[in-house]
Scaffold this motif. Structure first.
Motif, PDB file in Angstrom:
ATOM      1  N   LEU A  45      36.169  53.717  29.089  1.00 41.54           N
ATOM      2  CA  LEU A  45      36.349  52.315  28.726  1.00 41.54           C
ATOM      3  C   LEU A  45      35.415  51.415  29.516  1.00 41.54           C
ATOM      4  N   TRP A  46      35.355  50.156  29.103  1.00 39.84           N
ATOM      5  CA  TRP A  46      34.433  49.187  29.705  1.00 39.84           C
ATOM      6  C   TRP A  46      35.169  48.020  30.364  1.00 39.84           C
ATOM      7  N   LEU A  47      36.068  47.385  29.622  1.00 36.70           N
ATOM      8  CA  LEU A  47      36.745  46.190  30.122  1.00 36.70           C
ATOM      9  C   LEU A  47      38.253  46.341  29.981  1.00 36.70           C
ATOM     10  N   ILE A  48      38.984  45.683  30.877  1.00 31.98           N
ATOM     11  CA  ILE A  48      40.429  45.527  30.756  1.00 31.98           C
ATOM     12  C   ILE A  48      40.722  44.033  30.848  1.00 31.98           C
ATOM     13  N   VAL A  49      41.245  43.469  29.759  1.00 32.25           N
ATOM     14  CA  VAL A  49      41.500  42.034  29.656  1.00 32.25           C
ATOM     15  C   VAL A  49      43.001  41.798  29.813  1.00 32.25           C
ATOM     16  N   PRO A  50      43.424  41.018  30.806  1.00 33.78           N
ATOM     17  CA  PRO A  50      44.869  40.775  30.981  1.00 33.78           C
ATOM     18  C   PRO A  50      45.400  39.813  29.927  1.00 33.78           C
ATOM     19  N   GLY A  69      52.013  49.421  40.004  1.00 36.10           N
ATOM     20  CA  GLY A  69      50.816  50.228  40.205  1.00 36.10           C
ATOM     21  C   GLY A  69      49.608  49.377  40.545  1.00 36.10           C
ATOM     22  N   PRO A  70      48.519  50.008  40.997  1.00 30.40           N
ATOM     23  CA  PRO A  70      47.327  49.235  41.405  1.00 30.40           C
ATOM     24  C   PRO A  70      46.700  48.456  40.252  1.00 30.40           C
ATOM     25  N   LEU A  71      46.628  49.049  39.057  1.00 31.36           N
ATOM     26  CA  LEU A  71      46.000  48.348  37.933  1.00 31.36           C
ATOM     27  C   LEU A  71      46.794  47.105  37.554  1.00 31.36           C
ATOM     28  N   CYS A  72      48.089  47.245  37.337  1.00 30.40           N
ATOM     29  CA  CYS A  72      48.906  46.091  36.933  1.00 30.40           C
ATOM     30  C   CYS A  72      48.985  45.059  38.055  1.00 30.40           C
ATOM     31  N   HIS A  73      48.954  45.516  39.301  1.00 24.75           N
ATOM     32  CA  HIS A  73      48.968  44.555  40.415  1.00 24.75           C
ATOM     33  C   HIS A  73      47.693  43.716  40.426  1.00 24.75           C
ATOM     34  N   LEU A  74      46.536  44.353  40.197  1.00 26.59           N
ATOM     35  CA  LEU A  74      45.280  43.600  40.157  1.00 26.59           C
ATOM     36  C   LEU A  74      45.263  42.614  38.995  1.00 26.59           C
ATOM     37  N   LEU A  75      45.766  43.057  37.858  1.00 23.83           N
ATOM     38  CA  LEU A  75      45.743  42.183  36.682  1.00 23.83           C
ATOM     39  C   LEU A  75      46.685  40.996  36.841  1.00 23.83           C
ATOM     40  N   SER A  76      47.898  41.236  37.346  1.00 23.19           N
ATOM     41  CA  SER A  76      48.888  40.158  37.448  1.00 23.19           C
ATOM     42  C   SER A  76      48.640  39.253  38.636  1.00 23.19           C
ATOM     43  N   ALA A  77      48.219  39.811  39.778  1.00 20.96           N
ATOM     44  CA  ALA A  77      48.037  39.000  40.983  1.00 20.96           C
ATOM     45  C   ALA A  77      46.749  38.186  40.941  1.00 20.96           C
ATOM     46  N   ARG A  78      45.675  38.764  40.420  1.00 20.89           N
ATOM     47  CA  ARG A  78      44.381  38.087  40.432  1.00 20.89           C
ATOM     48  C   ARG A  78      43.987  37.517  39.069  1.00 20.89           C
ATOM     49  N   ALA A 138      35.797  49.078  46.968  1.00 23.09           N
ATOM     50  CA  ALA A 138      36.279  48.225  48.055  1.00 23.09           C
ATOM     51  C   ALA A 138      36.661  46.839  47.566  1.00 23.09           C
ATOM     52  N   ARG A 139      35.999  46.363  46.514  1.00 27.70           N
ATOM     53  CA  ARG A 139      36.334  45.052  45.966  1.00 27.70           C
ATOM     54  C   ARG A 139      37.704  45.048  45.297  1.00 27.70           C
ATOM     55  N   TYR A 140      38.171  46.237  44.947  1.00 29.41           N
ATOM     56  CA  TYR A 140      39.476  46.378  44.284  1.00 29.41           C
ATOM     57  C   TYR A 140      40.489  47.032  45.214  1.00 29.41           C
ATOM     58  N   ASP A 141      40.451  46.638  46.469  1.00 30.43           N
ATOM     59  CA  ASP A 141      41.408  47.086  47.498  1.00 30.43           C
ATOM     60  C   ASP A 141      41.366  48.591  47.703  1.00 30.43           C
ATOM     61  N   GLY A 142      40.229  49.205  47.429  1.00 29.78           N
ATOM     62  CA  GLY A 142      40.085  50.628  47.666  1.00 29.78           C
ATOM     63  C   GLY A 142      40.705  51.532  46.630  1.00 29.78           C
ATOM     64  N   HIS A 143      41.289  50.974  45.589  1.00 26.34           N
ATOM     65  CA  HIS A 143      41.896  51.801  44.548  1.00 26.34           C
ATOM     66  C   HIS A 143      40.812  52.350  43.619  1.00 26.34           C
ATOM     67  N   VAL A 144      41.168  53.370  42.863  1.00 30.11           N
ATOM     68  CA  VAL A 144      40.252  53.957  41.888  1.00 30.11           C
ATOM     69  C   VAL A 144      40.802  53.693  40.501  1.00 30.11           C
ATOM     70  N   PRO A 145      39.940  53.600  39.503  1.00 34.82           N
ATOM     71  CA  PRO A 145      40.426  53.360  38.137  1.00 34.82           C
ATOM     72  C   PRO A 145      41.281  54.515  37.641  1.00 34.82           C
ATOM     73  N   PRO A 146      42.198  54.253  36.738  1.00 37.93           N
ATOM     74  CA  PRO A 146      43.015  55.340  36.188  1.00 37.93           C
ATOM     75  C   PRO A 146      42.162  56.330  35.406  1.00 37.93           C
ATOM     76  N   LEU A 147      42.629  57.576  35.338  1.00 41.53           N
ATOM     77  CA  LEU A 147      41.861  58.629  34.678  1.00 41.53           C
ATOM     78  C   LEU A 147      41.718  58.382  33.183  1.00 41.53           C
ATOM     79  N   TRP A 148      42.722  57.768  32.559  1.00 46.45           N
ATOM     80  CA  TRP A 148      42.653  57.571  31.108  1.00 46.45           C
ATOM     81  C   TRP A 148      41.622  56.527  30.714  1.00 46.45           C
ATOM     82  N   ALA A 149      41.086  55.768  31.695  1.00 41.53           N
ATOM     83  CA  ALA A 149      40.110  54.710  31.403  1.00 41.53           C
ATOM     84  C   ALA A 149      38.679  55.154  31.663  1.00 41.53           C
ATOM     85  N   ALA A 150      38.434  56.478  31.650  1.00 40.60           N
ATOM     86  CA  ALA A 150      37.104  56.969  32.015  1.00 40.60           C
ATOM     87  C   ALA A 150      36.019  56.491  31.050  1.00 40.60           C
TER      88      ALA A 150
END
Length: 681
Positions: free
Chosen positions: A402-407, A365-374, A388-400
Motif C-alpha cells: 500500500l501507499w497511503l492511509i487516510v484517517p 495499536g500503533p497504527l490506530c494510535h498514530l491516526l487518532s492522536a496525530r 523514528a518519525r513514527y515512534d519507532g513502530h513498523v508498518p503492519p505486514l498487511w500494508a506491504a
C-alpha cells in the motif's frame, strides 16, 4: 490595367486602414499616453496592422501597374507574412490584456505561423488555406469574450470599446474565411472591405485607451478546459504526423503503398484510442497541467462538487464509493476501507480492486494510535524509511503493497481509515494534498456514520414492530386458549355421544396443545435469563439428538469432556440448535454435517461444519449478521443475529468461515466456568 473599379476600392479601403492605425500608433507612443496600461503593446500591434494594410495596398497597386520586365515582387508572400504578423500580435495582445503568464504568450503565433506555412505551399488544399485563419479568428473572438466577461462590472466601462473594436476585427475575418471555405476562394469584394472595417475599429481602440482602462487581473482557464484542450491538441498533432507518415508510405511503397497507408492509419487510430483511454496517461497529463500552469494542484470547487456527488449517489455501496472518491483525489487505482467494529477493533469492511487481508487492528495499536492522536495522512514508504518519525513502530505486514492511509475522523475520534494503492503516476505528497485528503476523510466519515445510524434506527424500528406484533399475537392466543379451555370443560360435562365427544376432545386437546406451544415460543419473560453452570457435552448431545431424523444426520465429536460454561441452558441450546438446523438445510442429503467440541486455553470451542453450498465473502461480511435479512423463503432473518448477540453477552464469539460450493464452518467460542472448592488454592 486601368486604375478604376475593384482595385481602386481595395486600395482606398486598405489605405484608410493604414492611415488609421498609423495615427493610433503615434498617439499611443506619445508621452501623455505611455503611462496607460498596455499602451506600448497596443502601439506595436497597431504598427503591425498598419504594415499589413500597407502590404495589401502594395499588392493592389502592383496588380494595377505591373512592374517592368525583369523586376520580381513577391507580393503574395509579403501579404501573407504581414497578415500572420498582424494576427499573432492581436492574439498576443489579448492574452497580455487578460493577464496570461509569459509562457502562454509564445502560443499566440502558432496558428498564424501554421497558416503562413500552408499558404506558401502551391498545392495546399483551399479548405486548409481558409481553415487555419478561420481558427485564428475564432480564437480571437473567444479571447475577446473572455476579456470582457472576466472584468468586474464596474471596470467594463473602460474596456467595452476596446473589446468592440478587437471583436469587429476578428468577426470580419471569421466572415471572410468562412465564406472562403464554403466557395473554395476568397471573395474579392469582402476582401476589399476588410481594410475599411479595420479602419473603423481604430477610433474605438483609441477611445478605450483614452479612458485608461483597468484590464482583468488574470486569465482564468479551468483545469478541465486545459486538460481537454491539451488532449485534443496532442491528438491532432499525432494524427497529422501519422497522416504525413501514411502519405509518405503511399508515395514510396509502390504497389504496396495503398495497403501500407491503410495499415498505418488504422494502427495509428487504435494506438491513439488506447492512449486516450489509459488512466495512467490521463493522470500524467493532469499532473503536468497542474504543475506547470497553476499554483495549486486542485480546483477546489470542482473537486468538492465531484466528491459530494460521489458520496451522495445512490448507485452501488457507500463504502466502495467513499474509497473511489478519496482515491480519485490522488489518482490511486485501488483501495480498501477499515471501520471500527462493535468490539472496538478496526476490521476491513470493503475493498476496491484490492483483496481484503485477514487481519484486525486494535484501537490501542500503533497504527490506530498514530491516526487518532496525530490525525496524519500516513505515507507508508516514508514510514518504512524513517521509523523514528513514527515512534519507532513498523508498518503492519498487511500494508506491504500500500501507499497511503487516510484517517476518517469523526468528532475528534477515529471512525475508520482508507488505505490506497500507489498512484498511476508519481505524485508529490505536499501539504496541499495532505490537507485535501484529511478534509475528504472527515466528509466520508460523516456520510458513513450517518448511514450506520440510519441502518441502526431502521433495525430498532423493525424490532419495535416485531415486538408489537408479538404482543398482539400473545394477547389473541391467550383469548383463544381461554375459550378452548372453557369449551373443553363444558364438553366434558355435557357429552351425550361418547364416540363423538371423544373425537372432539382429542381434536380440541391437540389444538390446545399446539396453541400453548406457540404461546410459549412467542412469549417473552420479563425476568432476565438465569445463567447457571452448564455441561456442554450434555447440551450438545441433546441438540444433536433433536436432529437425529434429519438428512444428513449430524455427527458429534467430543474432543474434550466435562467442559462447563455459565449460560442459560434453553437459550444456548436454542443457539446451537439453530446453527445445526441451518447447516442441515444448506447441505444436500449426500453431504455431511459435523459438530465438534474442544478446549482451547480458557475457552471451549464448538465447531459446526457442513459441506453445503456455502456463502460468499461479501454475503458473510455485509448480510449474514444483519437482522431481518434471510435467504430462506419463510425465514425472518434474526436467528444468526440473535445467536451472535447472545454469545457476546456470555463473553464469547461467533466466527464464520465459508466459500461458495465448499461449505461453511461456524466457530463458537465460550469462556469456561471453573468452580473452586473452599480451602483449596
Amino acid at each position: 490595367m486601368q486604375w478604376d473599379g475593384a482595385p481602386a476600392v481595395a486600395a482606398f479601403s486598405h489605405g484608410m486602414a493604414l492611415l488609421a492605425f498609423v495615427v493610433l500608433a503615434c498617439l499611443l507612443l506619445r508621452r501623455t499616453w505611455r503611462q496607460r496600461p498596455h499602451a506600448r503593446a497596443m502601439a506595436w500591434t497597431a504598427a503591425a496592422t498598419a504594415l499589413w494594410a500597407a502590404s495589401c495596398m502594395a499588392v493592389v497597386v502592383a496588380d494595377a501597374w505591373p512592374p517592368p520586365d525583369g523586376v520580381v515582387i513577391a507580393a503574395p508572400v509579403l501579404v501573407e507574412a504581414a497578415e500572420a504578423l498582424r494576427t499573432a500580435c492581436w492574439l498576443a495582445l489579448l492574452l497580455a490584456l487578460s493577464g496570461a503568464a509569459p509562457r502562454l504568450l509564445v502560443c499566440a503565433p502558432l496558428l498564424p505561423a501554421a497558416a503562413l506555412t500552408v499558404s506558401m505551399q502551391a498545392d495546399a488544399s483551399p479548405l486548409l488555406r481558409a481553415g487555419l485563419p478561420l481558427a485564428s479568428s475564432v480564437l480571437g473572438m473567444l479571447l475577446v469574450e473572455h476579456l470582457y466577461r472576466s472584468a468586474p462590472l464596474n471596470k467594463r466601462w473602460g474596456i467595452k470599446f476596446a473589446c468592440l473594436g478587437m471583436g469587429a476585427l476578428f468577426a470580419f475575418d471569421f466572415y471572410l474565411y468562412s465564406d472562403a471555405m464554403l466557395l473554395r476562394r476568397v471573395n474579392p469584394d469582402i476582401w476589399a472591405a476588410r481594410g475599411m472595417v479595420n479602419a473603423m475599429s481604430a477610433p474605438l481602440l483609441a477611445t478605450a485607451m483614452a479612458r485608461g482602462p483597468a484590464w482583468t487581473p488574470g486569465l482564468q482557464l479551468s483545469r478541465q478546459i486545459m486538460f481537454h484542450s491539451a488532449a485534443l491538441l496532442g491528438a491532432a498533432m499525432y494524427l497529422l504526423a501519422m497522416a504525413a507518415s501514411a502519405w509518405y508510405l503511399r508515395y514510396v511503397g509502390g504497389a504496396w503503398g495503398a495497403l501500407m497507408q491503410l495499415a498505418c492509419l488504422c494502427g495509428a487510430a487504435l494506438l491513439l484510442t488506447a492512449v486516450l483511454f489509459s488512466g495512467a496517461m490521463r493522470a500524467r497529463l493532469k499532473l503536468f497541467i497542474s504543475k506547470h500552469f497553476y499554483q495549486g494542484r486542485y480546483d477546489y470547487r470542482e473537486e468538492w462538487q465531484r466528491f459530494t456527488r460521489a458520496l451522495a449517489d445512490d448507485a452501488g455501496g457507500l463504502p466502495e464509493r467513499a474509497i473511489q472518491a478519496v482515491a480519485a483525489l490522488v489518482e490511486s487505482p485501488a483501495g480498501m476501507l477499515w471501520l471500527r467494529g462493535a468490539d472496538g477493533a478496526y476490521q476491513p469492511a470493503t475493498r476496491w480492486n484490492l483483496p481484503l487481508p485477514a487481519a484486525t487492528e486494535g484501537a490501542d495499536g500503533p497504527l490506530c494510535h498514530l491516526l487518532s492522536a496525530r490525525g496524519w495522512v500516513i505515507e507508508l514508504p516514508e514510514w518504512r524509511a524513517q521509523p523514528a518519525r513514527y515512534d519507532g513502530h513498523v508498518p503492519p505486514l498487511w500494508a506491504a503493497q500500500l501507499w497511503l492511509i487516510v484517517p476518517l475522523m469523526l468528532d475528534r475520534s477515529l471512525f475508520g481509515f482508507i488505505c490506497l494503492a500507489p498512484p498511476r503516476t508519481a505524485l508529490q505528497l505536499n501539504w496541499e494534498v495532505r490537507d485535501v485528503l484529511k478534509i475528504a476523510g472527515s466528509q466520508a466519515a460523516s456520510y458513513l456514520a450517518h448511514r450506520a445510524s440510519a441502518e441502526s434506527l431502521a433495525v430498532a424500528r423493525q424490532f419495535e414492530s416485531f415486538n408489537r406484533m408479538s404482543t398482539f399475537i400473545v394477547h389473541d392466543l391467550k383469548n383463544l386458549v381461554s375459550q378452548l379451555s372453557l369449551l373443553l370443560v363444558n364438553a366434558e360435562k355435557h357429552k351425550a355421544n361418547p364416540a363423538f365427544q371423544d373425537d372432539m376432545l382429542d381434536t380440541l386437546s391437540h389444538s390446545l396443545g399446539k396453541m400453548k406451544h406457540l404461546l410459549l415460543k412467542l412469549r417473552r419473560d420479563d425476568a432476565p435469563d438465569a445463567a447457571a453452570p452448564l455441561q456442554l457435552d450434555e447440551l450438545l448431545a441433546r441438540a444433536v439428538q433433536a436432529h437425529v431424523g434429519s438428512e444428513p444426520r449430524p455427527s458429534l465429536e467430543l474432543r474434550a469432556a466435562g467442559l462447563t460454561v455459565l449460560a442459560n441452558g434453553q437459550r444456548l441450546e436454542r443457539v446451537i440448535g439453530h446453527l445445526i438446523q441451518n447447516a442441515v438445510e444448506a447441505t444436500p442429503r449426500s453431504g455431511h454435517v459435523a459438530v465438534r467440541m474442544q478446549e482451547s486455553g480458557d475457552s471451549a470451542v464448538i465447531e459446526l461444519s457442513d459441506t453445503g453450498h456455502g456463502m460468499s465473502e461479501q454475503f458473510v461480511r455485509e448480510h449474514l449478521f444483519q437482522p431481518f435479512v434471510s435467504t430462506k423463503t419463510a425465514g425472518m432473518g434474526i436467528g444468526v443475529f440473535e445467536s451472535r448477540e447472545y454469545l457476546r453477552e456470555l463473553g464469547g464469539q461467533l466466527q464464520v468461515t465459508s466459500a461458495p460450493s465448499q461449505g461453511t464452518t461456524f466457530r463458537v467460542t465460550l469462556p469456561l466456568h471453573k468452580e473452586f472448592d473452599h480451602g483449596k488454592k
